[in-house]
Design a protein around this motif. Structure first.
Motif, PDB file in Angstrom:
ATOM      1  N   GLY A 130      23.488  17.433  22.833  1.00 49.27           N
ATOM      2  CA  GLY A 130      23.576  18.633  23.235  1.00 49.27           C
ATOM      3  C   GLY A 130      23.629  19.866  22.511  1.00 49.27           C
ATOM      4  N   LYS A 172      24.496  24.196  27.983  1.00 48.72           N
ATOM      5  CA  LYS A 172      23.449  23.577  27.064  1.00 48.72           C
ATOM      6  C   LYS A 172      22.112  23.579  28.055  1.00 48.72           C
ATOM      7  CE  LYS A 172      26.035  23.251  23.495  1.00 48.72           C
ATOM      8  NZ  LYS A 172      25.597  23.864  22.238  1.00 48.72           N
ATOM      9  N   ILE A 205      27.927  17.016  22.626  1.00 54.17           N
ATOM     10  CA  ILE A 205      27.853  18.443  22.768  1.00 54.17           C
ATOM     11  C   ILE A 205      28.629  19.181  21.519  1.00 54.17           C
ATOM     12  CG2 ILE A 205      29.140  20.266  24.132  1.00 54.17           C
ATOM     13  CD1 ILE A 205      27.027  18.941  25.686  1.00 54.17           C
TER      14      ILE A 205
END
Length: 397
Positions: free
Chosen positions: A140, A171, A185
């Motif tokens: 992400g 995202k 992430i």
């Protein structure tokens, strides 16, 4: 007589006109052919239906489980065998670029992030399960309002809170996000220039994902809009080797060359469909492949693929020997994606009205090439990276 014999026994359809594949090692060749068999047997029969329904061909994951495809990856060295990974992406994209994207996100971006920036404990927990396809990974980085400008414009924030972290933001366009077990992430920290990576487990109650629908390209990719609102992540799930955007760039550098191979595969698939169609489709009493303008299209397509394949293979060998720089992978992605776009358009055009029908093969690849052209660095961004290397002057705003 010679022409009659040629029509009775047509030559094999071979997009590798210069024999680039003959330079592969036995192991690389075996991997390529094994993946080709799986794609032909498992994905090709269902891909049009999956594409229409915006569904991923999950049988592919089961097929990969029995292949030990990733067995030797990310052990003694941080990266996978570069050419082996490249030809896997190519063969997958030849049948379904969406499947190649699934593979690149899982085995390249997610596993690569853990291998390059993860702790020993994180590697031990995740890499074996990801290698065996028991778990699926995602990556992400891109956000709803931040694409090309991620280096300086991330809006996903992270802040330290006691013995863990809190993540806030969204995202977008995150492949595999709807069924992944873990998502890497990337978020901006509180210190100037700080960018941190986190292993967000999708079982986390603060993880929310919405499937993105209505796409005209790579509809088999399960793209998601991820929302993290006060998402708590323990310190043990922060990637300790990722603290600035330069650490993200190390991972993206490998992915960019991989997308060049997706472009090669997509173009090869379109070319093969076009040659078959040109041999079988008859107008004015003979196959259209016997007309000069049709042959011109095929020759242009083959020339594109030959150049793309040579460039992609060379830049990947440079990756293996450590001489590849950002501008090398950027040029490969920029050139191959552009030539792929041209090639699939010629394939669709060669088929006339039939070219817009999924049943003839070119239409789906024609649409999917649009995504290849745009992700992992747009044509314009990669052009500026190479332009800076040529001139020594940055044209970035």
């Amino acid at each position: 007589m010679a022409n009659d014999a040629l029509r009775r026994t047509p030559p094999p359809i071979d997009p590798d006109f210069y024999g680039w594949f003959s330079t592969l090692t036995e192991e690389e060749s075996a991997t390529r052919l094994a993946v080709r068999r799986v794609m032909e047997e498992v994905v090709a029969p269902v891909v049009n239906a999956c594409w229409q329904a915006e569904e991923f061909p999950h049988a592919l994951r089961a097929a990969f489980r029995g292949m030990d495809l990733l067995d030797g990856w990310y052990h003694d060295v941080p990266g996978p065998p570069a050419v082996a990974r490249a030809v896997i992406s190519m063969e997958m994209a030849r049948v379904d670029p969406g499947s190649a994207s699934f593979f690149g996100v899982h085995a390249g971006l997610c596993m690569g992030s853990i291998a390059l920036a993860g702790s020993d404990a994180q590697k031990a927990e995740w890499l074996p399960a990801l290698r065996r396809w028991e778990k699926v990974g995602a990556f992400g980085l891109t956000e709803p309002d931040v694409g090309s400008g991620t280096a300086g414009g991330l809006t996903m924030r992270c802040r330290r809170d006691g013995d863990g972290w809190v993540l806030d933001g969204q995202k977008k366009w995150i492949g595999n996000a709807t069924f992944a077990d873990v998502v890497v992430i990337w978020a901006r920290g509180e210190e100037p220039g700080a960018v941190h990576g986190f292993l967000v487990r999708t079982e986390n109650p603060d993880y929310a994902v919405e499937k993105i629908t209505g796409k005209i390209a790579q509809r088999t990719v399960q793209s998601g809009l991820i929302t993290l609102d006060g998402c708590r992540v323990p310190e043990s799930d922060r990637l300790p080797g990722a603290n600035t955007f330069k650490d993200v760039a190390r991972i993206l550098r490998v992915g960019r060359a991989g997308v060049a191979w997706q472009a090669v595969g997509c173009a090869m698939g379109a070319y093969e469909h076009a040659v078959r169609y040109a041999r079988e489709r008859e107008q004015f009493g003979r196959p259209i492949g016997g007309f000069q303008l049709i042959q011109q299209k095929l020759v242009t397509m083959l020339g594109n693929i030959t150049a793309m394949l040579g460039m992609a293979l060379r830049v990947t060998r440079m990756q293996e020997d450590g001489t590849q720089r950002d501008e090398h992978s950027a040029l490969a992605k920029q050139f191959c994606a552009a030539k792929c776009r041209e090639t699939v358009a010629l394939a669709r055009d060669l088929m006339g009205g039939n070219g817009i029908l999924l049943e003839h093969g070119a239409a789906r690849l024609f649409a999917d090439a649009e995504a290849i052209y745009s992700y992992e660095g747009t044509n314009e961004m990669n052009t500026l990276i190479v332009g800076r290397a040529i001139t020594g002057l940055s044209a970035f705003v």
